[in-house]
Design an enzyme around this catalytic site. Structure first.
Site, mmCIF file in Angstrom:
data_model
loop_
_atom_site.group_PDB
_atom_site.id
_atom_site.type_symbol
_atom_site.label_atom_id
_atom_site.label_comp_id
_atom_site.label_asym_id
_atom_site.label_seq_id
_atom_site.Cartn_x
_atom_site.Cartn_y
_atom_site.Cartn_z
ATOM 1 N N GLY A 140 5.649 -8.995 7.245
ATOM 2 C CA GLY A 140 4.952 -7.809 6.766
ATOM 3 C C GLY A 140 4.142 -8.024 5.501
ATOM 4 O O GLY A 140 3.209 -7.276 5.235
ATOM 5 N N GLU A 141 4.504 -9.026 4.718
ATOM 6 C CA GLU A 141 3.852 -9.184 3.420
ATOM 7 C C GLU A 141 3.137 -10.516 3.255
ATOM 8 O O GLU A 141 2.255 -10.654 2.414
ATOM 9 C CB GLU A 141 4.897 -8.998 2.301
ATOM 10 C CG GLU A 141 5.555 -7.638 2.399
ATOM 11 C CD GLU A 141 6.478 -7.300 1.251
ATOM 12 O OE1 GLU A 141 6.582 -6.118 0.915
ATOM 13 O OE2 GLU A 141 7.112 -8.220 0.700
#
Lengths: 317, 749
Positions: B711-712
């Site tokens: 996600g990051e």
């Protein structure tokens, strides 16, 4: 939001009568700016006269060889019109560089001209703004918002007019047709529609109370190439930080003043044989940046010169 | 407690017999969302007609609410209640059950003490939203304003070491840097950014007796439940918090805000459901933001590129009363080899809204510095930027010496270079033109930590064969519903359509929520454990059932597949077994905890970004032309949602490099951009030809499934690749992000 009443007139005469009968009334067309401002309680009309279905949605040839754009023609409609695209490409480019497809489908020709500034302090109702509250002061002066005027600003207001469309119309010498509440009609150059802020920045146009724009008339297209270029902080859906329209030898600048800024000094210089860079230097000589918007000097000089070069307007025509 | 060694054993996930793991199946809740039938918190239908609350914000940055006149507002049409600091109901102190270091909204809501511009000082509830807004404009406040520290750069003198932290030193940085034949010493500035989620903070609340139900938009279900219980001074068991869908969180909804508190308080006061949502402006001024960071990078190298000395020192800011450190230097502790190292942080406390976590906190800002510095050093050395990074690739973690769990950074760079066409880059800037555009290429590495937190999950099978996974987890738009369905289906050998996933309810087994790119690994591992426990329970059920074809078999030999439970060729559908032997269904739970020896490994996700940009020499406008990323992030659970996450992160990097910033007005303490017309995130036209690929990887030190977070990672380094491309295009090295036309034009000759 404050309660308001709403009416939908059948024709222009009825619309003008409805507006005249209700102090504090506003005309509502696409609503893309007015409704947003109502939600923020910046605009608080007591009465809305919905002109969006008036029979002003046509694009017609004029006897002079130009085009009359009805007040409620949508931005999408004008930008897609074959006659506009062929004869006024700068106008089509300008419209398509503004807002988003959804907004252009709703926004109208007259509404676009009458949209209000996007100055961050105008939108922030916790700050003083002479447009929102005459006499309150101007938070933009001494503030950090940089998309402000370098031409024609005053000690009361440094806001800019955000329209792209109007900048191209200015370079095209468009005229605005206006109907008044007592049946009178008049036409003025677009350049005379918007006012500089002076001490009364809340009075943004020369329209009299109760008057309504019914059309914008484009004169026959000028000889020579046209272009509209817009600088902005992302590739679409952003207001200009500076824009340039060139049509024939006429030049107008956007995002630099309280109105579309007709660059008459540049035009004069061009007529006198100046190069694009010299012409823009002549125009920028009267610019008065405030420290935060100094970048517009270099931006407008370069962008203007590039547009003049592209259209061949500065090569001694 | 488990060991990472236990995680290397074959599992239904690693065997992946039905091929659901990794498959790019459609989003579980996709149809609901695109048809507008997924109720978000504000849209949830209350059991009876609701009232609507509107928040009033402070126009001053620091001081006191001296007095408030609510008479006109109280008399306005439809108004049910008007609260100010003087009459808001008492609220409990927070802190006992939530991390005291976490940032939180003003406590209590509507405090008389004002700590930042935009803090809420008033609240009006009316029968309609419009009436509430109109009445809110009638409340008159008097303030006693006090001088405030508002501007980060003006307050560097008071920068202090964050509490409980020390600089990390290895070797003797100063001596090595002083003696290095090639040196770089530059400062890079990342801007203050806002999360700009589409969905604002919003709550619908109602009471039944002593129990309150709140539908709210929060990334952490349990955190929100406990926070509200403390505020209301009731046991957590009397608070049911539900967050089924979230329209964007990005870390900004990791905590509860005033909408939650005041909706619950007002619903109790009125005996009626209450809905409260933040306005777009309040989302900017009254939630958290990513703070600006000044990052000084010093690199000392040998002529062959080997780093002798490396330092990254970051100065950032937070709200005075809510300490938070943007750990912009942490990523660099594991990235490049250098025997002499220094990393650390300093914090400036200001009277502006609270700083807090925003997608890839630390890396998103931090990598903008070092990954440009490496580009600059490469030019000084006359080396290719990739070659410089390869020269400094460490064998083990360069700070701790721990082995890496997996590390494919080199392959990310080399594979990416080949696919992107890096060899076409002219190392001399300003040499390539396309029409009026100056064209350049840039690259950067990516690293982002990987985490696993404790979590539980519950799974039941009903007599009709439906398998339902329940977890107090959230899906913030990342694909959590979908991957949990895939994990559960694959673990139990059933088709995806047989699995239901229910999330976001504080009554469900707890999971930490979404954040830190730990969601998939954490929630997924718990779901996997629950699935394995259900397999065990069903196997025991079958072998103990005289009517089962598996009666008396060895439970070790039981397999699951095609919807059947089987031993060799003796099989029956799961629903037949359950309907016959456990007609009420079977419910089990499972849990995950980090392995005892997980910290013996340096564990990260990696990647490499490649960008091509055009610079308009007339205007200074930068436009992305193409962008490509290669990433290694463990086993990929869903090709589609993982790609969406990683490219979404890259797009955030584009925004960070070119568009996104906010500024504080030094006179008022307010943000200058407070809507989506003023705060520019990339529009569709900004993102052209952007793609990514994942390298095959399984990280068996990460968790039982060998997965890691995605996600990051995509943001980390992405903006630096673009800034490096801008330099390559036009020769302008801009060290203050974002690279707006104003800055680029100023740097152009």
């Amino acid at each position: 939001m404050k309660p308001f009443t709403y009416e939908r007139p059948a024709d222009v005469t009825e619309a003008l009568a409805m507006a005249a009968a209700a102090p504090g009334a506003r005309f509502l067309a696409g609503g893309t700016n007015l409704v947003d401002l109502m939600k923020l309680q910046i605009e608080q009309p007591t009465h809305l006269v919905d002109v969006s279905r008036l029979p002003l949605g046509q694009i017609n040839e004029t006897s002079e060889g130009g085009l009359r754009l009805g007040a409620t023609t949508t931005n999408s409609q004008v930008a897609a019109d074959a006659k506009v695209r062929a004869r006024y490409p700068a106008l089509a480019q300008a419209i398509l560089s503004g807002a988003s497809g959804q907004l252009r489908n709703k926004a109208t020709t007259a509404g676009n001209l009458l949209q209000r500034t996007r100055c961050a302090y105008f939108y922030d109702t916790t700050k003083p703004c002479n447009k929102r509250e005459p006499g309150a002061g101007c938070a933009a002066i001494g503030g950090i918002y940089a998309n402000t005027a370098i031409f024609g600003a005053s000690g009361a207001c440094i806001a800019t007019h955000p329209s792209d469309m109007a900048v191209a119309m200015s370079a095209l010498d468009a005229r605005v047709e206006i109907a008044g509440p007592n049946g009178q009609a008049r036409a003025i150059p677009l350049d005379d529609l918007h006012r500089l802020p002076g001490e009364t920045p809340h009075i943004e146009t020369t329209l009299e109370p109760g008057e309504m724009i019914t059309a914008v008339v484009l004169p026959p297209p000028p000889t020579g190439d046209q272009i509209y270029r817009k600088a902005r902080e992302r590739a679409s859906y952003a207001f200009a930080i500076g824009s340039v329209a060139v049509a024939g030898g006429k030049v107008a600048l956007g995002a630099v003043a309280h109105k579309p800024w007709r660059a008459r000094a540049a035009e004069q210089a061009l007529a006198g044989g100046a190069s694009p860079a010299e012409a823009m230097a002549a125009e920028m000589a009267s610019a008065r940046p405030d420290g935060h918007n100094d970048f517009k000097l270099k931006l407008m000089a370069r962008l203007g010169a590039a547009c003049l070069t592209t259209t061949g307007a500065g090569d001694g025509q | 407690m488990s060991s990472v060694k236990d995680w290397a054993a074959p599992t239904p996930i690693s065997e992946n017999r039905s091929g659901l793991i990794g498959k790019g199946v459609d989003r579980y809740e996709g149809r609901l969302k695109v048809t507008g039938t997924a109720p978000f918190a504000y849209e949830v239908e209350a059991p009876s007609p609701p009232a609507y609350g509107v928040l009033i914000a402070s126009p001053i940055a620091k001081g006191q609410v001296a007095s408030a006149d609510i008479s006109a507002a109280q008399a306005a049409p439809g108004v049910r209640l008007v609260w100010t600091p003087h009459n808001v109901p008492a609220q409990g102190e927070r802190g006992a059950k939530i991390n005291p270091r976490s940032q939180r909204g003003a406590n209590p809501a509507l405090a008389a003490r004002i700590e930042h511009f935009g803090q809420h000082v008033g609240f009006v509830v009316a029968d309609t939203l419009e009436n509430a807004k109109a009445a809110a404009a009638l409340v008159r406040f008097d303030y006693a304003a006090e001088p405030a520290d508002l501007i980060f750069e003006d307050n560097f003198a008071q920068a202090e070491q964050p509490e409980g932290e020390e600089d990390v030193r290895v070797g003797d940085f100063e001596a090595a840097f002083a003696g290095a034949p090639v040196r770089l010493d530059e400062t890079y500035v990342s801007p203050l950014q806002n999360h700009a989620q589409m969905e604002p903070c919003a709550t619908t609340a109602w009471w039944e007796g002593d129990n309150v139900t709140v539908h709210t938009s929060i990334q952490m279900v349990k955190g929100g439940q406990h926070t509200l219980a403390e505020t209301l001074m009731i046991p957590s068991t009397q608070v049911r918090l539900i967050t089924r869908y979230i329209g964007g969180g990005f870390g900004g909804k990791g905590q509860a805000y005033d909408d939650l508190t005041l909706a619950a308080l007002a619903a109790r006061e009125l005996g009626q459901p209450v809905k409260v949502a933040y306005t777009r402006q309040q989302m900017f001024q009254a939630t958290i933001h990513r703070p600006a960071v000044h990052m000084r990078v010093r690199l000392g190298a040998q002529p062959d590129g080997r780093l002798d000395a490396f330092a990254l020192e970051a100065v950032t800011h937070c709200r005075r009363e809510a300490p938070f450190t943007e750990h912009a230097a942490n990523f660099a502790r594991s990235l490049y080899a250098a025997p002499n190292r220094l990393t650390g942080h300093r914090l400036v406390k200001l009277d502006i809204p609270a700083a807090g976590a925003m997608r890839a906190p630390g890396e998103a800002s931090g990598m903008l510095s070092l990954e440009c510095a490496m580009d600059e050093l490469a030019e000084q050395l006359g080396m290719d930027p990739i070659a410089l990074r390869l020269r400094n690739e460490p064998e083990t973690d360069p700070e701790t010496g721990k082995p890496f769990s997996t590390r494919q950074l080199v392959r990310c760079m080399t594979e990416g270079a080949q696919r992107f066409g890096w060899d076409r880059r002219n190392p001399k800037p300003g040499q390539v033109r396309d029409g009026r555009w100056l064209v350049g290429l840039g690259m950067a590495a990516a690293i982002r930590g990987n985490f696993l937190l404790p979590a539980k999950a519950g799974v039941r099978i009903d007599a009709d064969g439906t398998i339902t996974l329940r977890q107090g987890m959230t899906d913030i738009g990342t694909g959590t519903y979908t991957i949990l369905a895939q994990i559960t289906a694959e673990t139990l050998g059933v088709p995806l359509a047989q699995v239901k996933v229910e999330l976001g309810d504080s009554d469900f087994p707890p999971a930490p929520g979404s954040g830190g790119q730990f969601g998939a690994a954490t929630a997924g591992s718990a779901a996997f454990a629950a699935g394995m426990n259900l397999r065990k329970a069903l196997a025991e059920l079958a072998i103990g059932d005289p009517n089962s074809p598996l009666y008396g078999d060895d439970p070790e030999l039981v397999t699951f597949g095609g919807g059947n439970i089987a031993v060799d060729n003796r099989a029956e559908p799961l629903e037949r077994l359950v309907a016959r032997a456990a007609p009420e269904g079977v419910y089990v739970e499972g849990s995950i905890t980090p392995a005892a020896d997980a910290r013996d490994y340096s564990q990260h996700t990696y990647g490499a970004h490649f960008a091509e940009v055009g610079v308009d020499p007339d205007t200074g406008e930068v436009r992305l032309r193409r962008m490509f990323g290669v990433f290694a992030a463990g086993r990929i659970l869903n090709a589609k949602t993982a790609m969406s996450q990683i490219t979404g992160g890259m797009i955030w990097g584009v925004g960070t490099a070119l568009h996104e910033y906010n500024e504080v007005d030094p006179r008022y303490g307010s943000f200058i951009a407070q809507d989506l017309a003023g705060y520019h995130v990339p529009a569709h036209a900004d993102i052209v030809d952007l793609s990514a690929m994942f390298l095959d990887e399984v990280d068996d030190k990460a968790n039982p499934m060998g997965i890691k977070g995605v996600g990051e990672l995509g943001i980390a380094g992405a903006g630096a690749a673009i800034a490096n491309a801008v330099y390559n295009a036009c020769g302008a090295r801009i060290r203050e992000y974002p690279l707006t036309p104003e800055k680029v034009l100023a740097a152009l000759p």
